[in-house]
Design a protein around this motif. Sequence first.
Motif, PDB file in Angstrom:
ATOM      1  N   ALA A  90     -68.706 -62.334  64.971  1.00 46.58           N
ATOM      2  CA  ALA A  90     -69.346 -61.341  65.817  1.00 46.58           C
ATOM      3  C   ALA A  90     -70.235 -60.494  64.947  1.00 46.58           C
ATOM      4  CB  ALA A  90     -68.119 -60.150  66.527  1.00 46.58           C
ATOM      5  N   LEU A  91     -69.898 -60.180  64.042  1.00 44.72           N
ATOM      6  CA  LEU A  91     -70.985 -59.535  62.996  1.00 44.72           C
ATOM      7  C   LEU A  91     -72.038 -60.399  62.975  1.00 44.72           C
ATOM      8  CD1 LEU A  91     -68.785 -57.794  60.362  1.00 44.72           C
ATOM      9  CD2 LEU A  91     -70.358 -56.503  61.943  1.00 44.72           C
ATOM     10  N   GLY A  92     -71.792 -61.728  62.420  1.00 44.70           N
ATOM     11  CA  GLY A  92     -72.995 -62.320  62.004  1.00 44.70           C
ATOM     12  C   GLY A  92     -73.786 -62.798  63.284  1.00 44.70           C
ATOM     13  N   LEU A  93     -73.130 -63.178  64.621  1.00 39.58           N
ATOM     14  CA  LEU A  93     -74.007 -63.521  65.630  1.00 39.58           C
ATOM     15  C   LEU A  93     -74.952 -62.210  66.041  1.00 39.58           C
ATOM     16  CD1 LEU A  93     -71.441 -65.380  67.582  1.00 39.58           C
ATOM     17  CD2 LEU A  93     -73.711 -66.294  67.218  1.00 39.58           C
ATOM     18  N   ASN A  94     -74.429 -61.133  66.013  1.00 39.42           N
ATOM     19  CA  ASN A  94     -75.067 -59.910  66.524  1.00 39.42           C
ATOM     20  C   ASN A  94     -76.212 -59.509  65.410  1.00 39.42           C
ATOM     21  OD1 ASN A  94     -74.879 -56.358  66.415  1.00 39.42           O
ATOM     22  ND2 ASN A  94     -75.258 -57.506  68.291  1.00 39.42           N
ATOM     23  N   VAL A  95     -75.921 -59.586  64.206  1.00 38.49           N
ATOM     24  CA  VAL A  95     -77.146 -59.227  63.209  1.00 38.49           C
ATOM     25  C   VAL A  95     -77.937 -60.299  63.257  1.00 38.49           C
ATOM     26  CG1 VAL A  95     -77.310 -58.547  60.708  1.00 38.49           C
ATOM     27  CG2 VAL A  95     -75.652 -57.469  62.064  1.00 38.49           C
ATOM     28  N   GLY A  96     -77.605 -61.631  63.190  1.00 31.57           N
ATOM     29  CA  GLY A  96     -78.233 -62.587  63.068  1.00 31.57           C
ATOM     30  C   GLY A  96     -79.439 -62.775  64.166  1.00 31.57           C
ATOM     31  N   ALA A  97     -79.157 -62.005  65.426  1.00 33.91           N
ATOM     32  CA  ALA A  97     -80.371 -62.137  66.593  1.00 33.91           C
ATOM     33  C   ALA A  97     -81.255 -61.056  66.117  1.00 33.91           C
ATOM     34  CB  ALA A  97     -79.439 -61.569  67.876  1.00 33.91           C
ATOM     35  N   TYR A  98     -80.902 -59.736  65.538  1.00 42.52           N
ATOM     36  CA  TYR A  98     -82.052 -59.030  64.956  1.00 42.52           C
ATOM     37  C   TYR A  98     -82.637 -59.691  64.138  1.00 42.52           C
ATOM     38  CZ  TYR A  98     -80.114 -54.929  67.623  1.00 42.52           C
ATOM     39  OH  TYR A  98     -79.703 -54.194  68.485  1.00 42.52           O
ATOM     40  N   GLY A  99     -82.175 -60.491  63.058  1.00 36.11           N
ATOM     41  CA  GLY A  99     -82.611 -61.209  62.018  1.00 36.11           C
ATOM     42  C   GLY A  99     -83.756 -62.288  62.335  1.00 36.11           C
ATOM     43  N   ALA A 100     -83.292 -63.001  63.545  1.00 27.64           N
ATOM     44  CA  ALA A 100     -84.072 -63.870  63.994  1.00 27.64           C
ATOM     45  C   ALA A 100     -85.511 -63.207  64.480  1.00 27.64           C
ATOM     46  CB  ALA A 100     -83.740 -64.634  65.107  1.00 27.64           C
ATOM     47  N   GLU A 101     -85.367 -62.114  64.991  1.00 28.05           N
ATOM     48  CA  GLU A 101     -86.727 -61.531  65.440  1.00 28.05           C
ATOM     49  C   GLU A 101     -87.461 -61.084  64.466  1.00 28.05           C
ATOM     50  OE1 GLU A 101     -87.119 -62.459  68.554  1.00 28.05           O
ATOM     51  OE2 GLU A 101     -87.961 -60.293  69.131  1.00 28.05           O
ATOM     52  N   VAL A 102     -87.008 -60.672  63.222  1.00 29.29           N
ATOM     53  CA  VAL A 102     -87.614 -60.314  62.091  1.00 29.29           C
ATOM     54  C   VAL A 102     -88.346 -61.420  61.322  1.00 29.29           C
ATOM     55  CG1 VAL A 102     -87.394 -59.460  59.756  1.00 29.29           C
ATOM     56  CG2 VAL A 102     -86.228 -58.540  61.415  1.00 29.29           C
ATOM     57  N   VAL A 103     -87.637 -62.691  61.465  1.00 30.75           N
ATOM     58  CA  VAL A 103     -88.203 -63.969  60.854  1.00 30.75           C
ATOM     59  C   VAL A 103     -89.223 -64.565  61.676  1.00 30.75           C
ATOM     60  CG1 VAL A 103     -87.641 -66.389  60.512  1.00 30.75           C
ATOM     61  CG2 VAL A 103     -86.026 -64.795  59.874  1.00 30.75           C
ATOM     62  N   ARG A 104     -89.197 -64.466  63.130  1.00 24.20           N
ATOM     63  CA  ARG A 104     -90.310 -64.760  64.024  1.00 24.20           C
ATOM     64  C   ARG A 104     -91.507 -64.032  63.796  1.00 24.20           C
ATOM     65  NH1 ARG A 104     -92.130 -63.767  69.026  1.00 24.20           N
ATOM     66  NH2 ARG A 104     -90.664 -61.842  69.211  1.00 24.20           N
ATOM     67  N   GLY A 105     -91.227 -62.527  63.725  1.00 25.24           N
ATOM     68  CA  GLY A 105     -92.296 -61.654  63.613  1.00 25.24           C
ATOM     69  C   GLY A 105     -93.136 -62.000  62.313  1.00 25.24           C
TER      70      GLY A 105
END
Lengths: 237, 219
Positions: A90-105
């Motif tokens: 749960a923690l990984g999936l949730n924070v990973g989603a924010y992280g994915a936006e950071v990586v993409r940006g």
Amino acid sequence: MSDVLDSYQLLLKGAWVTVQLTLYGSALALVLALVFGLVGTSRLRAVRALNRVYVEFFRGTATLVLMYWFFYSLPLIGLRFTPMFAAVLALGLNVGAYGAEVVRGSVNAVPRAQYEATVALNFTPLQRMRRVLLPQAVALMLPPFGNLLIELMKGSAVVSLITISDLMFRAKQIQASTGETLWTYVAILVIYFVIAQVLQLAVRLAERRVDRMLGRAPSREASLSTIAAGAPGAEVR
Amino acid sequence: MTVDWDWSYTGDILPDLLKGLRYTIIATLAGYAIAIVLGMVWTLLRRTPFAAVNQAVRWITEFIRSTPLLVQLFFLYNVLPSWGLSLSSLTTGIIGLGLHYSTYTAEVYRAGIADVPRGQWEAATALNLPRSRVWLDVILPQAVRRVIPTLGNYLIAMFKDSPLLLAINVAELLHEAFEVGSKSLMFLEPITLVGLLFVAVSVPSSILVRRLERRYATY
């Protein structure tokens, strides 16, 4: 006060579980962030859609709801997780989603000319990412990643609600056995604070290293886009 | 793996969940109001010329920001009554949410003000504008439009953190779902519905925030 300090062993055990959750959770989040973030920079619309679905869904739900869902709901359809696994997921999936936006940006924020130069030099897509785009993007990613890491560590406190004996859980135990409400919570708040400061220090050091590698002066205070790491509308600039 | 989704049960529990959603929304909005105002107070205090106030506020906000909301909620819920301050669990939750997120909004205001180009300050000085006009007519109008999308993000973030209030017995959405689930021992439907309700609120609001971002874009 001394009653609370006498149970330092319980506190240390709890703190260790919190640290473990943070490490596993952030490892999973980092992998997911990189995979889905890079997918989001693809030129193909269908591939990019994969990134959107992942990000919007997991950024949209609360970690606790996700955890409850893994822990209480999924066993009813035959998927059984250990509490620890459910929590890390749960923690990984949730924070990973924010992280994915950071990586993409961050990848998108690397000047366009850099990309054009790699094309002119006939780099393969892999070389382009590994040698040119990612090294520059990482410098942009690190400060927001630092924030996300702290968020993940703080978010891990909710695992006590699905019976994992982390720091928060131990606090409830100690409170019940000693009756010292105030000092128990003061003690664990301080421990959480110390963990956060150590994590922050580690990220600072990494930032300084990357900045030196790229010959940039490190910025002293967080900018607006760093603060709202990975949230909608907070494009990395 | 068999999925036994019970539709009539789903219909039965929906009213309970919507009742929970009401508390979730109340807690989020009231907490947000506190966060918006208190954050401004922190930012202004950090700009006072007194180093002691400055540093004290800096470490207090840093402390609140880097410790978990859940622990703070338990702290408020268990410690305040022993200091003779008995509040309902909803009020405690609202104060906890508001206090926690005020340290975030404080950071947002600070960054927003820092984001106003230096030339604006210099021009204001060159024009010999009084301090009140520098702030009200030059700096704040530019800072505010920069921070609006980010502040919108924190509204969404608070909404998503509101399930934590179940730990101090606020009858919010997830709490209600868990209650109806434990009565019937069917957790699949209520908790899945809660997840979907969260996505149903969060995704449109994040689209709205992106619109705001585009509308107030300064570059």
